[in-house]
Design an enzyme around this catalytic site. Structure first.
Site, PDB file in Angstrom:
ATOM      1  N   CYS A 110       0.960  -1.296  -0.138  1.00 59.69           N
ATOM      2  CA  CYS A 110       0.012   0.085  -0.128  1.00 59.69           C
ATOM      3  C   CYS A 110       0.963   1.300  -0.095  1.00 59.69           C
ATOM      4  CB  CYS A 110      -0.818  -0.025   1.364  1.00 59.69           C
ATOM      5  SG  CYS A 110      -2.245  -1.432   1.222  1.00 59.69           S
ATOM      6  N   HIS A 245      -3.049   7.217   3.177  1.00 61.83           N
ATOM      7  CA  HIS A 245      -3.579   5.912   2.709  1.00 61.83           C
ATOM      8  C   HIS A 245      -4.882   5.554   3.008  1.00 61.83           C
ATOM      9  CE1 HIS A 245      -3.889   2.045   1.190  1.00 61.83           C
ATOM     10  NE2 HIS A 245      -3.734   1.266   2.210  1.00 61.83           N
ATOM     11  N   ASN A 275     -10.130  -0.132   0.340  1.00 59.80           N
ATOM     12  CA  ASN A 275      -8.565  -0.250   0.336  1.00 59.80           C
ATOM     13  C   ASN A 275      -8.271  -0.537  -1.163  1.00 59.80           C
ATOM     14  OD1 ASN A 275      -5.872  -0.338   0.480  1.00 59.80           O
ATOM     15  ND2 ASN A 275      -6.077  -1.535   2.496  1.00 59.80           N
TER      16      ASN A 275
HETATM   17  O1  UT7 Z   1      -3.443  -1.252   3.686  1.00 65.84           O
HETATM   18  C1  UT7 Z   1      -2.735  -1.370   4.747  1.00 65.84           C
HETATM   19  C2  UT7 Z   1      -3.081  -2.705   5.320  1.00 65.84           C
HETATM   20  N1  UT7 Z   1      -4.439  -2.837   5.938  1.00 65.84           N
HETATM   21  C3  UT7 Z   1      -4.969  -2.090   6.731  1.00 65.84           C
HETATM   22  O2  UT7 Z   1      -4.107  -1.173   7.564  1.00 65.84           O
HETATM   23  C4  UT7 Z   1      -6.077  -2.756   7.765  1.00 65.84           C
HETATM   24  C5  UT7 Z   1      -5.660  -2.828   9.162  1.00 65.84           C
HETATM   25  N2  UT7 Z   1      -6.763  -3.446  10.034  1.00 65.84           N
HETATM   26  C6  UT7 Z   1      -7.970  -2.884  10.102  1.00 65.84           C
HETATM   27  O3  UT7 Z   1      -8.370  -2.016   9.269  1.00 65.84           O
HETATM   28  C7  UT7 Z   1      -8.842  -3.746  11.180  1.00 65.84           C
HETATM   29  O4  UT7 Z   1      -8.024  -4.639  12.006  1.00 65.84           O
HETATM   30  C8  UT7 Z   1      -9.913  -4.631  10.553  1.00 65.84           C
HETATM   31  C9  UT7 Z   1     -10.953  -3.851   9.950  1.00 65.84           C
HETATM   32  C10 UT7 Z   1      -9.175  -5.582   9.483  1.00 65.84           C
HETATM   33  C11 UT7 Z   1     -10.744  -5.368  11.615  1.00 65.84           C
HETATM   34  O5  UT7 Z   1     -10.947  -4.506  12.494  1.00 65.84           O
HETATM   35  P1  UT7 Z   1     -10.916  -4.860  14.271  1.00 65.84           P
HETATM   36  O6  UT7 Z   1     -11.680  -3.803  15.075  1.00 65.84           O
HETATM   37  O7  UT7 Z   1      -9.433  -5.053  14.363  1.00 65.84           O
HETATM   38  O8  UT7 Z   1     -11.753  -6.211  14.372  1.00 65.84           O
HETATM   39  P2  UT7 Z   1     -11.120  -7.826  14.699  1.00 65.84           P
HETATM   40  O9  UT7 Z   1     -10.125  -8.163  13.849  1.00 65.84           O
HETATM   41  O10 UT7 Z   1     -10.760  -7.568  15.999  1.00 65.84           O
HETATM   42  O11 UT7 Z   1     -12.418  -8.594  14.789  1.00 65.84           O
HETATM   43  C12 UT7 Z   1     -13.493  -8.560  15.413  1.00 65.84           C
HETATM   44  C13 UT7 Z   1     -14.560  -9.434  15.303  1.00 65.84           C
HETATM   45  C14 UT7 Z   1     -14.027 -11.072  15.210  1.00 65.84           C
HETATM   46  O12 UT7 Z   1     -15.197 -11.940  15.877  1.00 65.84           O
HETATM   47  P3  UT7 Z   1     -14.996 -12.182  17.504  1.00 65.84           P
HETATM   48  O13 UT7 Z   1     -13.630 -13.307  17.314  1.00 65.84           O
HETATM   49  O14 UT7 Z   1     -14.560 -11.185  18.333  1.00 65.84           O
HETATM   50  O15 UT7 Z   1     -16.100 -12.871  17.794  1.00 65.84           O
HETATM   51  C15 UT7 Z   1     -14.267 -11.236  13.808  1.00 65.84           C
HETATM   52  O16 UT7 Z   1     -14.355 -12.626  13.431  1.00 65.84           O
HETATM   53  O17 UT7 Z   1     -15.113  -9.387  14.000  1.00 65.84           O
HETATM   54  C16 UT7 Z   1     -15.250 -10.769  13.229  1.00 65.84           C
HETATM   55  N3  UT7 Z   1     -15.373 -10.230  12.030  1.00 65.84           N
HETATM   56  C17 UT7 Z   1     -16.328  -9.948  11.371  1.00 65.84           C
HETATM   57  N4  UT7 Z   1     -17.523  -9.875  11.460  1.00 65.84           N
HETATM   58  C18 UT7 Z   1     -18.388  -9.422  10.479  1.00 65.84           C
HETATM   59  C19 UT7 Z   1     -14.173 -10.280  11.097  1.00 65.84           C
HETATM   60  N5  UT7 Z   1     -14.536  -9.898  10.038  1.00 65.84           N
HETATM   61  C20 UT7 Z   1     -15.897  -9.610   9.793  1.00 65.84           C
HETATM   62  C21 UT7 Z   1     -16.999  -9.353   8.888  1.00 65.84           C
HETATM   63  N6  UT7 Z   1     -18.026  -9.150   9.139  1.00 65.84           N
HETATM   64  N7  UT7 Z   1     -16.278  -8.951   7.580  1.00 65.84           N
END
Ligand code: UT7
Length: 351
Positions: A110, A245, A275
């Site tokens: 990215c 970004h 993204n």
């Molecule tokens: O471009 C450069 C690279 N990319 C980035 O900079 C992205 C960086 N990371 C992020 O933007 C965030 O970490 C995410 C958007 C990917 C995730 O957000 P988060 O607040 O860190 O959520 P999480 O990974 O902690 O997931 C929380 C929960 C999990 O469920 P449990 O284990 O708490 O029950 C996941 O299974 O959300 C669940 N989950 C979803 N639920 C509904 C993960 N993906 C989804 C989804 N829909 N699409």
């Protein structure tokens, strides 16, 4: 000589994939995607990456008032090349008819666009190039596995381009800072493509430790803006616009809070495109100019973080011209399927 941006353009595919569309085939919801990332919809391309890149590049060349033959170097920042060999930039060179240009790709995830900008800056400072076309172009939809909800909802397709020219005017790229930390490689990677996977059953997929990437992105991008301003000799409140970004609106907001800026000082269009990796910053720059957000003489900071890990930032003092010298129509036809249909067809490769 200074290096300044004289042309800009973008190609955002017509086919729109909304969160509600995705929720019909992925175990997710508009509420989750919007609240965790700020994304409402993204674009899915019906044309190949080098066509998207060419469309954006053609507009940037026209906006600079140049012809393709005036360009002496084409750099395409991408991690979703049409093929491994040759570079996507070589396809763009011939599609543009840029007969006097060198052509090469760069992959810094990215951060690719900022790395490409630093190369253009260096080529111009060294006197080996005077008109460089740099393009961030990604077809990330081809990497997405609808069965992997943690990544399938985040990425989209698109391309943005700028022309960087040598000038003796007192304007343009003021600072460049780049960094990397390969110990973060496994936190954001793609499986299935690359020589390591020949003869294996590995499927094409993005694999990401979202929380780890998030944490690093907030720190590196915040530091990047502060360093760019310091190196340029600007106070933070002198910055007119940060174009970060676009990976997550919560990352963008954390960067905004770190520098104590108001919302109108940080560009965001993630709700529309998700993204698009190396393409987010040049798409954003092109939209900000079209919307009139960038005024003559504006002090800008571009900043990114991505796979590698890689990061980079640049302070830019804009010149007088904020309108394109000329515009071109690009027509790559209409998609014959909806965005959702295209995604479902591609998913068959995974099952
Ligand atoms: O471009 C450069 C690279 N990319 C980035 O900079 C992205 C960086 N990371 C992020 O933007 C965030 O970490 C995410 C958007 C990917 C995730 O957000 P988060 O607040 O860190 O959520 P999480 O990974 O902690 O997931 C929380 C929960 C999990 O469920 P449990 O284990 O708490 O029950 C996941 O299974 O959300 C669940 N989950 C979803 N639920 C509904 C993960 N993906 C989804 C989804 N829909 N699409």
């Amino acid at each position: 000589m200074n290096a300044t941006i004289t042309g800009w353009g973008r190609y955002t595919p017509q086919a729109v994939l909304t969160n509600d569309d995705l929720a019909t085939v992925v175990d997710t919801s508009d509420e989750w995607i919007t609240s965790r990332s700020g994304i409402k919809e993204r674009r899915i391309s019906h044309i190949v990456n080098s066509d998207m890149a060419t469309a954006a590049g053609r507009q940037a060349i026209a906006a600079a008032g140049l012809e393709p033959d005036d360009i002496d170097y084409i750099i395409v920042a991408t991690c979703t090349p049409d093929r491994q060999i040759p570079s996507t930039a070589c396809y763009v060179q011939t599609k543009l008819g840029a007969n006097n240009a060198a052509a090469a790709d760069i992959n810094a995830g990215c951060t690719g666009f900022i790395y490409a900008l630093s190369m253009a800056h260096g080529l111009i400072a060294a006197g080996t190039s005077s008109k460089v076309l740099i393009i961030g172009s990604e077809r990330l939809s081809t990497y997405l596995n609808l069965a992997e909800r943690s990544t399938a909802v985040l990425f989209g397709d698109g391309a943005g381009a700028v022309v960087v020219e040598a000038t003796d005017r007192d304007e343009g790229i003021r600072t460049m800072s780049l960094g990397s930390d390969g110990s973060g490689a496994e936190s954001l990677t793609a499986t299935g493509l690359g020589t390591n996977f020949i003869g294996t059953e590995a499927r094409l997929a993005i694999v990401m430790d979202g929380a780890e990437v998030f944490k690093n992105a907030v720190v590196r991008m915040g530091d990047g803006v502060v360093k760019a301003a310091e190196d340029a000799g600007w106070d933070l409140d002198e910055i007119d616009l940060v174009i970060p970004h676009q990976a997550n609106i919560r990352i963008i907001d954390a960067v905004r809070r770190r520098i104590g800026a108001s919302e109108d000082k940080i560009f965001a269009n993630i709700h529309k495109y998700g993204n698009t990796s190396a393409a987010t910053i040049p798409i954003g720059l092109s939209e900000a100019l079209e919307e009139g957000t960038i005024k003559p003489g504006a002090k800008l900071v571009l900043v990114a973080f991505g796979a590698g890990f890689t990061w980079g930032a640049s302070a830019i003092e804009w010149g007088d011209r904020v309108d394109p010298v000329s515009k071109v129509e690009v027509d790559y036809g209409e998609p014959d399927r909806t965005a959702l249909e295209m995604m479902i067809d591609r998913q068959r490769a995974f099952t």
